[in-house]
Scaffold this active site. Sequence first.
Site: not given
Length: 321
Positions: A277, A128, A294
């Site tokens: 991911h 991220d 999130r």
Amino acid sequence: MTQVQENPVQENPVPDRAGTTVLDIAPSAGYIGAEIGGVDLGGPLAPEVVDQIRNALHEYKVIFFRDQRIGHAEQIAFARLFGKITPAHPHEERPPAGFPEILPIDSRRYEENLGRKRTSYDHSWHTDVTALVNPPAASILRADILPPYGGDTTWTNLVAAYEGLPQELRDLADTLDIKHQFAPRAAAGSQRARKISEANLVAYHPAVRVHPVTGERALFVSPGFTRGAREIRGFSPEQSEQILRLLWQEATRIEYTVRFRWAPGSVAFWDNRATAHLAIGDAAHLGHDRVLYRVTLEGDIPIGVDGRESELVSGEPFLGS
């Protein structure tokens, strides 16, 4: 010493003889992932339970919880037990009202912004927001609306990927600095496109970062944020491309991964410093909606094996509260 047992998931946590709660932890795959049962993330958690969850996160890299009946406020409160929470995203323009920390992962919004339904803005492997000089330390994702099948998420263990490299390749990777930048994924002229352009996030990170808690070395290549730049300091674009392809391939080898099937009430909590991911894009063509929420924890500036720090090129550190 925190006590953690690896047992089949049971309905309730089991107290040990001294009265300390010991969570039920079931590993999900050979290198990464574990499911934790018998804990209500919406209720108050004892310090020893928080410690066990934190230790499981560091050991398994991503941990999963099922059947959690929580909303935005409870998700944020749970995340605060593990660090400072950042705003939703450097480019987020419409967090849920009253919850600036929440990022909707919402197929309906992608359809509105991009003109087509998607599971995620990014269907490539990524860690991220590594275009930041201090990428998030961890992320917590909660399922809300799900397709009847499809829309799974897969994680890979970047520590295992590094350790699996031949020594000569590890030695090379230890010395590399890779450019990470945010590639626009928004309709031309949209508010999101303007926000991406204004933020213009760019950073150089060591290709191998040392985890600040465990001391483990992780292969920090984040294809979703390095594929657009294709730049390794000191190498030509063509050389950078070849080296990056090799490292991406090693980072995402199937044996280092775990695949998670979402269900209502599922929560995933991953260490962003040791994983990448992939939101599997197999559900969008079905026409079903997929909505998850999130939150992210403020990260540190990555440090390479020789102590060198990541370098900010453009943008600002992303800080929490």
